[in-house]
Design a protein around this motif. Structure first.
Motif, PDB file in Angstrom:
ATOM      1  N   ILE A 129      -1.312  12.473   5.636  1.00  0.00           N
ATOM      2  CA  ILE A 129      -1.197  11.497   4.556  1.00  0.00           C
ATOM      3  C   ILE A 129       0.029  11.866   3.725  1.00  0.00           C
ATOM      4  N   PRO A 130       1.076  11.058   3.700  1.00  0.00           N
ATOM      5  CA  PRO A 130       2.228  11.384   2.856  1.00  0.00           C
ATOM      6  C   PRO A 130       1.805  11.543   1.392  1.00  0.00           C
ATOM      7  N   SER A 131       2.248  12.620   0.766  1.00  0.00           N
ATOM      8  CA  SER A 131       1.850  12.901  -0.624  1.00  0.00           C
ATOM      9  C   SER A 131       2.729  12.114  -1.596  1.00  0.00           C
ATOM     10  N   VAL A 132       2.591  10.802  -1.543  1.00  0.00           N
ATOM     11  CA  VAL A 132       3.328   9.904  -2.430  1.00  0.00           C
ATOM     12  C   VAL A 132       2.355   8.916  -3.062  1.00  0.00           C
ATOM     13  N   LEU A 133       2.757   8.414  -4.222  1.00  0.00           N
ATOM     14  CA  LEU A 133       1.888   7.553  -5.017  1.00  0.00           C
ATOM     15  C   LEU A 133       2.736   6.425  -5.584  1.00  0.00           C
ATOM     16  N   TYR A 134       2.189   5.214  -5.576  1.00  0.00           N
ATOM     17  CA  TYR A 134       2.838   4.090  -6.253  1.00  0.00           C
ATOM     18  C   TYR A 134       1.878   3.563  -7.307  1.00  0.00           C
ATOM     19  N   ASP A 184      -4.590   1.686 -11.137  1.00  0.00           N
ATOM     20  CA  ASP A 184      -4.442   0.912  -9.903  1.00  0.00           C
ATOM     21  C   ASP A 184      -3.233   1.471  -9.143  1.00  0.00           C
ATOM     22  N   VAL A 185      -3.495   2.185  -8.039  1.00  0.00           N
ATOM     23  CA  VAL A 185      -2.426   2.883  -7.336  1.00  0.00           C
ATOM     24  C   VAL A 185      -2.517   2.633  -5.835  1.00  0.00           C
ATOM     25  N   LEU A 186      -1.393   2.852  -5.167  1.00  0.00           N
ATOM     26  CA  LEU A 186      -1.339   2.899  -3.713  1.00  0.00           C
ATOM     27  C   LEU A 186      -0.990   4.323  -3.315  1.00  0.00           C
ATOM     28  N   VAL A 187      -1.472   4.750  -2.153  1.00  0.00           N
ATOM     29  CA  VAL A 187      -1.360   6.151  -1.742  1.00  0.00           C
ATOM     30  C   VAL A 187      -0.946   6.232  -0.279  1.00  0.00           C
ATOM     31  N   GLY A 188      -0.147   7.250   0.037  1.00  0.00           N
ATOM     32  CA  GLY A 188       0.182   7.539   1.432  1.00  0.00           C
ATOM     33  C   GLY A 188       0.855   6.375   2.130  1.00  0.00           C
ATOM     34  N   CYS A 189       0.352   6.027   3.312  1.00  0.00           N
ATOM     35  CA  CYS A 189       0.964   4.974   4.123  1.00  0.00           C
ATOM     36  C   CYS A 189       0.780   3.582   3.541  1.00  0.00           C
ATOM     37  N   GLU A 190      -0.069   3.431   2.526  1.00  0.00           N
ATOM     38  CA  GLU A 190      -0.203   2.133   1.871  1.00  0.00           C
ATOM     39  C   GLU A 190       1.127   1.675   1.280  1.00  0.00           C
ATOM     40  N   LEU A 191       1.949   2.633   0.823  1.00  0.00           N
ATOM     41  CA  LEU A 191       3.230   2.270   0.226  1.00  0.00           C
ATOM     42  C   LEU A 191       4.132   1.594   1.251  1.00  0.00           C
ATOM     43  N   HIS A 192       4.200   2.182   2.450  1.00  0.00           N
ATOM     44  CA  HIS A 192       5.036   1.625   3.511  1.00  0.00           C
ATOM     45  C   HIS A 192       4.527   0.248   3.931  1.00  0.00           C
ATOM     46  N   THR A 224       1.500  12.395 -16.407  1.00  0.00           N
ATOM     47  CA  THR A 224       1.638  13.827 -16.165  1.00  0.00           C
ATOM     48  C   THR A 224       1.422  14.101 -14.686  1.00  0.00           C
ATOM     49  N   PRO A 225       1.916  15.230 -14.164  1.00  0.00           N
ATOM     50  CA  PRO A 225       1.666  15.556 -12.754  1.00  0.00           C
ATOM     51  C   PRO A 225       0.177  15.718 -12.464  1.00  0.00           C
ATOM     52  N   GLU A 226      -0.580  16.249 -13.426  1.00  0.00           N
ATOM     53  CA  GLU A 226      -2.034  16.395 -13.220  1.00  0.00           C
ATOM     54  C   GLU A 226      -2.712  15.043 -13.066  1.00  0.00           C
ATOM     55  N   ARG A 227      -2.280  14.072 -13.874  1.00  0.00           N
ATOM     56  CA  ARG A 227      -2.877  12.736 -13.773  1.00  0.00           C
ATOM     57  C   ARG A 227      -2.481  12.065 -12.463  1.00  0.00           C
ATOM     58  N   ALA A 228      -1.203  12.162 -12.089  1.00  0.00           N
ATOM     59  CA  ALA A 228      -0.748  11.547 -10.836  1.00  0.00           C
ATOM     60  C   ALA A 228      -1.463  12.150  -9.637  1.00  0.00           C
ATOM     61  N   ALA A 229      -1.566  13.492  -9.598  1.00  0.00           N
ATOM     62  CA  ALA A 229      -2.249  14.144  -8.480  1.00  0.00           C
ATOM     63  C   ALA A 229      -3.732  13.821  -8.469  1.00  0.00           C
ATOM     64  N   GLY A 230      -4.330  13.676  -9.653  1.00  0.00           N
ATOM     65  CA  GLY A 230      -5.737  13.299  -9.720  1.00  0.00           C
ATOM     66  C   GLY A 230      -5.984  11.917  -9.153  1.00  0.00           C
ATOM     67  N   TRP A 231      -5.118  10.968  -9.507  1.00  0.00           N
ATOM     68  CA  TRP A 231      -5.242   9.628  -8.935  1.00  0.00           C
ATOM     69  C   TRP A 231      -5.060   9.667  -7.424  1.00  0.00           C
ATOM     70  N   PHE A 232      -4.092  10.464  -6.966  1.00  0.00           N
ATOM     71  CA  PHE A 232      -3.827  10.550  -5.536  1.00  0.00           C
ATOM     72  C   PHE A 232      -5.054  11.080  -4.792  1.00  0.00           C
ATOM     73  N   LEU A 233      -5.574  12.238  -5.223  1.00  0.00           N
ATOM     74  CA  LEU A 233      -6.688  12.841  -4.491  1.00  0.00           C
ATOM     75  C   LEU A 233      -7.974  12.043  -4.645  1.00  0.00           C
ATOM     76  N   THR A 234      -8.205  11.451  -5.801  1.00  0.00           N
ATOM     77  CA  THR A 234      -9.404  10.626  -5.967  1.00  0.00           C
ATOM     78  C   THR A 234      -9.377   9.455  -4.992  1.00  0.00           C
TER      79      THR A 234
END
Length: 229
Positions: A45-50, A58-66, A103-113
């Motif tokens: 899973i690419p570690s990227v977030l939109y 409301d976020v997109l994660v990994g291959c959802e971005l592509h 913050t990076p903590e918030r972004a990473a939390g959204w990603f992993l959740t």
């Protein structure tokens, strides 16, 4: 019967695995988020977030971005590198999107959740989730995980120690040095393997003799190469 799940959040890619008690370990493909499994390489899973809307998470994660045509690094809503900033406890400019400080903590939390909510078969009240953490930021990672993912049963293990066990080195009683070079950090663990273990499943535990970490990784090497070019 409960399962054990494991999550390795990487600076570049993230991997999710699971295992039944006394059963084999399986690297999971998270539908819509993971890249298709390539020959000799697990589904990553690419570690990227939109961030579509920070106010509602409301976020997109990994291959959802592509797939959505939003994998654009020049877009301020395209976010990566959050794992490295948590590991290094780097204080810097955190952008504000939709009135929310990212913050990076918030972004990473959204990603992993998002990732864990999509993992097939995961029961947050019954199953155990194991998170791998960088050696140099153990306590900081513990506090961050507690803040965003309230699972009933969870544990943590050093990334490099997990690698020493995961590669199933068939050397009872031997000392093994694992060097984990990632996108953002280098983690090292010197462990002593048990005197005996199941030849099929490898060692299930190891005595950690020493461990160390530094904020240096593939992102730095990329930057050095770019400077040379």
């Amino acid at each position: 019967m409960s399962r054990v799940f494991a999550v390795d959040l990487g600076s570049t890619n993230t991997v999710v695995a699971s295992a039944w008690p006394d059963g084999p370990t399986e690297v999971l493909c998270v539908q819509g988020l993971s890249r298709p499994e390539a020959e000799g390489q697990p589904p990553l899973i690419p570690s990227v977030l939109y961030v579509k809307d920070a106010a509602t998470a409301d976020v997109l994660v990994g291959c959802e971005l592509h797939d959505a045509g939003l994998d654009r690094p020049d877009d301020p809503r395209w976010i990566r590198g959050f794992k490295r900033r948590i590991a290094a406890e780097i204080q810097g400019f955190d952008p504000t999107l939709d009135g929310v400080e990212l913050t990076p903590e918030r972004a990473a939390g959204w990603f992993l959740t998002t990732v864990l909510n999509r993992v097939p078969g995961l029961d947050r009240d019954r199953d155990t989730v194991v998170f791998t953490v960088p050696v140099g930021s153990f306590q900081h990672y513990l506090a961050w995980i507690e803040s965003f993912w309230p699972v009933r049963h969870w544990r943590v293990v050093d990334e490099s120690t997990a690698a020493a066990l995961g590669y199933r080195v068939a050397a009872p009683g031997r000392r093994v040095l694992t060097v984990d070079l990632g996108g953002g950090t280098i983690d090292l663990s010197l462990v002593r393997l048990p005197e005996s273990f199941d030849a099929q499943h490898g060692p299930l535990a190891a005595a950690v003799i020493a461990k160390s970490s530094t904020i240096l990784g593939g992102d730095d090497i990329d930057a050095w190469l770019l400077d040379l070019v």
